[in-house]
Design a protein around this motif. Structure first.
Motif, mmCIF file in Angstrom:
data_model
loop_
_atom_site.group_PDB
_atom_site.id
_atom_site.type_symbol
_atom_site.label_atom_id
_atom_site.label_comp_id
_atom_site.label_asym_id
_atom_site.label_seq_id
_atom_site.Cartn_x
_atom_site.Cartn_y
_atom_site.Cartn_z
ATOM 1 N N ASP A 2 0.820 -1.214 0.000
ATOM 2 C CA ASP A 2 0.000 0.000 0.000
ATOM 3 C C ASP A 2 0.853 1.264 0.000
ATOM 4 O OD1 ASP A 2 1.049 -0.216 2.488
ATOM 5 O OD2 ASP A 2 -0.820 0.057 3.587
ATOM 6 N N PRO A 44 2.657 3.946 -2.220
ATOM 7 C CA PRO A 44 2.798 4.416 -3.604
ATOM 8 C C PRO A 44 4.259 4.689 -3.929
ATOM 9 C CG PRO A 44 1.937 6.170 -2.216
ATOM 10 C CD PRO A 44 2.011 4.953 -1.349
ATOM 11 N N VAL A 75 4.937 9.471 -7.417
ATOM 12 C CA VAL A 75 3.680 10.180 -7.144
ATOM 13 C C VAL A 75 3.971 11.480 -6.411
ATOM 14 C CG1 VAL A 75 1.463 10.049 -5.950
ATOM 15 C CG2 VAL A 75 2.371 8.039 -7.082
ATOM 16 N N LEU A 98 3.529 15.277 -7.644
ATOM 17 C CA LEU A 98 2.687 16.157 -6.827
ATOM 18 C C LEU A 98 3.452 17.436 -6.462
ATOM 19 C CD1 LEU A 98 -0.167 15.861 -5.702
ATOM 20 C CD2 LEU A 98 0.811 14.874 -3.651
ATOM 21 N N ARG A 113 8.517 -3.308 -15.695
ATOM 22 C CA ARG A 113 8.280 -1.884 -15.444
ATOM 23 C C ARG A 113 9.616 -1.169 -15.579
ATOM 24 N NH1 ARG A 113 5.298 1.214 -10.518
ATOM 25 N NH2 ARG A 113 3.554 0.896 -11.881
ATOM 26 N N ARG A 133 3.248 5.901 -19.585
ATOM 27 C CA ARG A 133 2.669 6.956 -18.759
ATOM 28 C C ARG A 133 3.740 7.997 -18.518
ATOM 29 N NH1 ARG A 133 1.735 7.738 -12.802
ATOM 30 N NH2 ARG A 133 3.280 6.131 -12.499
ATOM 31 N N ARG A 166 4.385 13.000 -14.436
ATOM 32 C CA ARG A 166 3.768 14.309 -14.598
ATOM 33 C C ARG A 166 4.718 15.479 -14.383
ATOM 34 N NH1 ARG A 166 -1.759 13.731 -14.478
ATOM 35 N NH2 ARG A 166 -2.300 11.558 -14.243
ATOM 36 N N PHE A 168 -3.847 5.587 -0.574
ATOM 37 C CA PHE A 168 -3.469 4.705 -1.679
ATOM 38 C C PHE A 168 -4.297 3.416 -1.634
ATOM 39 C CE2 PHE A 168 -0.231 1.940 -3.912
ATOM 40 C CZ PHE A 168 -0.488 2.478 -5.159
ATOM 41 N N ARG A 210 -2.358 -0.940 -10.291
ATOM 42 C CA ARG A 210 -1.557 -0.109 -9.390
ATOM 43 C C ARG A 210 -1.164 1.223 -10.039
ATOM 44 N NH1 ARG A 210 1.167 -1.514 -4.797
ATOM 45 N NH2 ARG A 210 2.956 -0.199 -4.308
ATOM 46 N N GLN A 211 -0.887 1.161 -11.318
ATOM 47 C CA GLN A 211 -0.479 2.376 -12.029
ATOM 48 C C GLN A 211 -1.615 3.398 -12.051
ATOM 49 O OE1 GLN A 211 1.405 1.620 -15.825
ATOM 50 N NE2 GLN A 211 0.363 3.388 -16.695
ATOM 51 N N GLU A 219 -2.010 4.982 -8.694
ATOM 52 C CA GLU A 219 -1.057 6.072 -8.435
ATOM 53 C C GLU A 219 -1.510 7.363 -9.105
ATOM 54 O OE1 GLU A 219 2.906 4.919 -9.432
ATOM 55 O OE2 GLU A 219 3.108 3.603 -7.693
ATOM 56 N N ASP A 220 -2.052 7.212 -10.318
ATOM 57 C CA ASP A 220 -2.594 8.398 -10.998
ATOM 58 C C ASP A 220 -3.721 9.015 -10.186
ATOM 59 O OD1 ASP A 220 -0.891 8.298 -13.073
ATOM 60 O OD2 ASP A 220 -2.262 7.340 -14.491
ATOM 61 N N LEU A 243 -4.287 8.737 -7.045
ATOM 62 C CA LEU A 243 -3.769 9.301 -5.795
ATOM 63 C C LEU A 243 -3.179 10.691 -6.040
ATOM 64 C CD1 LEU A 243 -3.153 8.615 -2.752
ATOM 65 C CD2 LEU A 243 -0.868 8.023 -3.523
ATOM 66 N N GLN A 244 -2.433 10.805 -7.117
ATOM 67 C CA GLN A 244 -1.811 12.101 -7.410
ATOM 68 C C GLN A 244 -2.865 13.156 -7.712
ATOM 69 O OE1 GLN A 244 1.630 11.911 -9.904
ATOM 70 N NE2 GLN A 244 1.309 13.956 -10.700
#
Lengths: 516, 194
Positions: A32, A34, A38, A42, A345, A444, A447, B33, B43-44, B47-48, B50-51
């Motif tokens: 759990d 992340p 992330v 953020l 990954r 992906r 960000r 999460f 999971r990916q 995460e998106d 969550l952000q």
């Protein structure tokens, strides 16, 4: 399975107890937890938001400053014009003998009281209280300039170009004519619709009280000087008013007065880019421009009869769709497997080249079990991307007003625009590797890591604007516009990328006037 | 930062202090999460969600009046942001279509569901095998306690659709539980926990 779980309530309770409990302590195996990407995303997003907020205030202050400056200039100009008028009067007093007298107003012939306030040519007639006519005339500052040569400032009353009518005798005033008895008479009436300049010659022998010679005619503003020559509301002769560059009679007092206009615009632009040849590495594959929406506010200040300075704030974007083969040295960060597939990954530091430069991107691959992917193996992908860079744009343009007819006018504008990058979207719409065994790829973008983009763009703009006057103050404007970037959209990119865009904008504009 | 109360943490975030922002995120990221994992397909995606959810939390934190617990408020914001994001991705468009009978065969989820001794992880993994519409309605109704009318409003569907989705979701979950339990039986005392 426990029999209790066949009951809906028990099943819901079981779910709530097991999945709905929230414990702040992370699980020991980290399922759990992340990934750190992330928080990095953020953090970058929060920083960007703070930066945008700061810039937002800056632009707001700039816009308010411009607006306030324009307003102050607009307020200052009438006072100067008035002082100039008074000086002229003081230095060149009109000879009373030259002024033909006009007949005195007979109170028996009209229900309105006789004139009390004396008026002379050149003296403002309480003009501040006068409203402009409600007809859809353009504000004086936006009136279409005419190409006719200006008439002489003091044209003779009997000028052949000006139709001369006999000045009405007492009791024979034109319909709706009243004597000017007090300044209240200068207030507009509801049926005050049109401005007509007519001239009256004094009737012979009509010598009388000059104070009674000023007459305001409703439904057609006419203020007569003792000479019998119609005055505009500033007390200037109609001939003087005709000497202005504007064709709208009676509004000549607002000549060259700064005038502010502002409005909302919205439009669409086809955005693309040019990659100057010989400037380095070119991207593989195909690339298309795309339509992007733009909207914002614009404001301008008129600097004379034909020129205006315009600025604003606009949301603009450059939109590109691309399909390209890319080669990636795949950095394996994690491997998962089940009976049918292996999944990989990539590392968070994995970068791929997009239309706007290198982007950090995480790619998950699944492959057949018997075809492993080694770390740092070079893979080739067909990557389809849909990319948008959002800008906050401030144009500064000089506008030249050409002319027009009726409600229509046209103008040309040219200037510069400063674009501040305030957002980036990347969608990977499809991806396929030509490596045998790879079944699926999901990509992906991590960000807010568009580090390859230049934070600021400078562009040149050229436009032609068509104005359609809706009312006295409001107008619709249609503006075909072209923009061409000066600097590259990249920052330290492998090649220069020049943004170009062309499109159409519509706007609804409000125009301030030159009235006092 | 760990010893700070929620109130002081919120005050620091409202001042724009980056350390407090990170402190808030670290304090609730695990919990939230888990929430996102229950709504996301993998999971990916979690995460998106969550952000995006935490971006919304930081943007709306001024609206938090301290009436309830901070954690509950953040959870509601995260769930609404997740639903909005899933809705934008048109996850719920096919709610009325025949989604039953097709499990979302996430390899790692099935593995999680079978091998994990952690009940929360097991249930989350089971939920993630459900179709998106089933999963969302079951989450909202059974775990979050929303009514069908509220779910209908949140997802833009009718209350009747919400009821039918819930019913199908329960049936599919029972099927999954049976299959799981045949391999790794669950302990009855845990299931009967109030």
């Amino acid at each position: 399975m426990n029999d209790d779980l066949f009951d809906d309530t028990e099943l819901d309770r079981w779910l709530r107890d097991n999945a709905g409990r929230y414990n702040r302590t992370p699980a020991p195996d980290g399922w759990d937890t992340p990934s750190n990407a992330v928080w990095e995303g953020l953090r970058a997003g929060l920083d960007r938001r703070k930066k945008r907020r700061r810039y937002g205030w800056l632009w707001l202050f700039l816009f308010c400053g411009l607006f306030a400056g324009g307003l102050i200039a607009y307020r200052q100009m009438p006072a100067q014009a008035q002082r100039t008028g008074q000086q002229t009067q003081a230095t060149q007093p009109p000879a009373s003998g030259e002024r033909p007298s006009v007949p005195a107003f007979d109170p028996q012939a009209n229900t309105r009281p006789a004139v009390a306030a004396p008026l002379t040519a050149g003296r403002p007639l309480a003009g501040n209280r006068l409203k402009r006519p409600s007809a859809p005339e353009a504000p004086a500052c936006l009136a279409v300039p005419t190409n006719n040569p200006p008439a002489p400032a003091q044209a003779p009353v009997s000028s052949p170009e000006t139709p001369t009518l006999p000045f009405p005798a007492p009791g024979r005033l034109p319909q709706h004519s009243i004597p000017l008895s007090r300044t209240a008479d200068l207030r507009p009436e509801p049926d005050f619709k049109d401005i007509t300049v007519r001239r009256f010659s004094p009737s012979p022998g009509a010598e009388g009280n000059p104070d009674s010679s000023k007459i305001l005619i409703l439904n057609a503003i006419k203020i007569y000087a003792p000479s019998g020559e119609p005055l505009n509301r500033q007390g200037e002769s109609a001939a003087a008013a005709d000497s202005t560059v504007f064709s709208t009679p009676g509004l000549g007092d607002r000549i060259n007065r700064p005038c502010l206009y502002a409005g909302l615009t919205s439009g669409i632009f086809y955005t693309s880019r040019i990659l100057p040849s010989g400037s380095g590495q070119l991207p593989n594959g195909q690339e298309w421009g795309a339509w992007a929406q733009a909207y914002g506010v614009r404001a301008g200040l008129l600097l004379g009869k034909r020129w205006a300075l315009e600025t604003g704030l606009q949301s603009a974007s450059v939109h590109l769709s691309a399909q390209r083969n890319i080669q990636v040295r795949y950095q394996v960060a994690q491997e998962q497997f089940d009976a049918q597939t292996f999944a990989y990954r990539s590392a968070a530091e994995q970068t791929i080249e997009t239309s706007f430069g290198a982007m950090q991107m995480r790619m998950n691959l699944s492959r057949e079990p018997n075809r492993p992917i080694a770390n740092q193996e070079v893979l080739e992908f067909l990557l389809r991307t849909d990319e948008r860079v959002h800008y906050l744009r401030t144009p500064v343009a000089l506008r030249w007003r050409g002319g027009g007819a009726g409600r229509w006018q046209w103008s040309l504008g040219a200037g510069l625009g400063i674009n501040f990058e305030n957002g980036y979207d990347l969608e990977v719409t499809a991806a396929r590797a030509n490596r045998t065994g790879v079944r699926n790829i999901t990509a992906r973008r991590l960000r807010n890591r568009a580090a390859g983009l230049a934070p600021m763009l400078l562009d040149a703009q050229l436009d032609a604007r068509l104005h359609f006057r809706l009312t006295h103050r409001w107008s619709l404007q249609l503006t075909p516009e072209f923009r061409y970037g000066f600097n590259s959209m990249y920052r330290n990119g492998p090649f220069r990328s020049i943004a170009v865009m062309g499109g159409m904008q519509v706007g609804l504009f409000w125009t301030g006037s030159g009235s006092n | 930062m760990t010893n700070l109360s929620d109130f002081h943490l919120v005050q620091g975030v409202l001042r724009g202090d980056p350390q407090f922002e990170e402190g808030l995120y670290r304090r609730f990221s695990h919990t939230m999460f888990r929430v996102c994992l229950r709504y996301a397909a993998n999971r990916q995606e979690a995460e998106d969600l969550l952000q995006e959810g935490f971006m919304r939390v930081f943007a709306d934190l001024r609206d938090y009046r301290g009436a309830g617990s901070l954690e509950g408020w953040i959870r509601r914001v995260i769930i609404r942001a997740a639903l909005r994001a899933l809705r934008q991705r048109r996850v719920f468009e096919q709610l009325d279509e025949q989604a039953d009978g097709r499990l979302l065969a996430g390899a790692d989820d099935a593995e999680d569901a079978q091998r994990s001794a952690d009940d929360a992880r097991q249930v989350t993994a089971l939920l993630r095998q459900l179709p998106a519409g089933y999963r969302t309605v079951l989450n909202l109704f059974a775990i979050e306690g929303y009514s069908h009318d509220e779910i209908a409003g949140l997802l833009g569907i009718s209350p009747g659709t919400s009821r039918s989705q819930l019913s199908k979701a329960r049936a599919m979950l029972r099927k999954l539980l049976s299959a799981t339990e045949s391999t790794y039986p669950m302990q009855p005392e845990k299931m009967k926990q109030p």
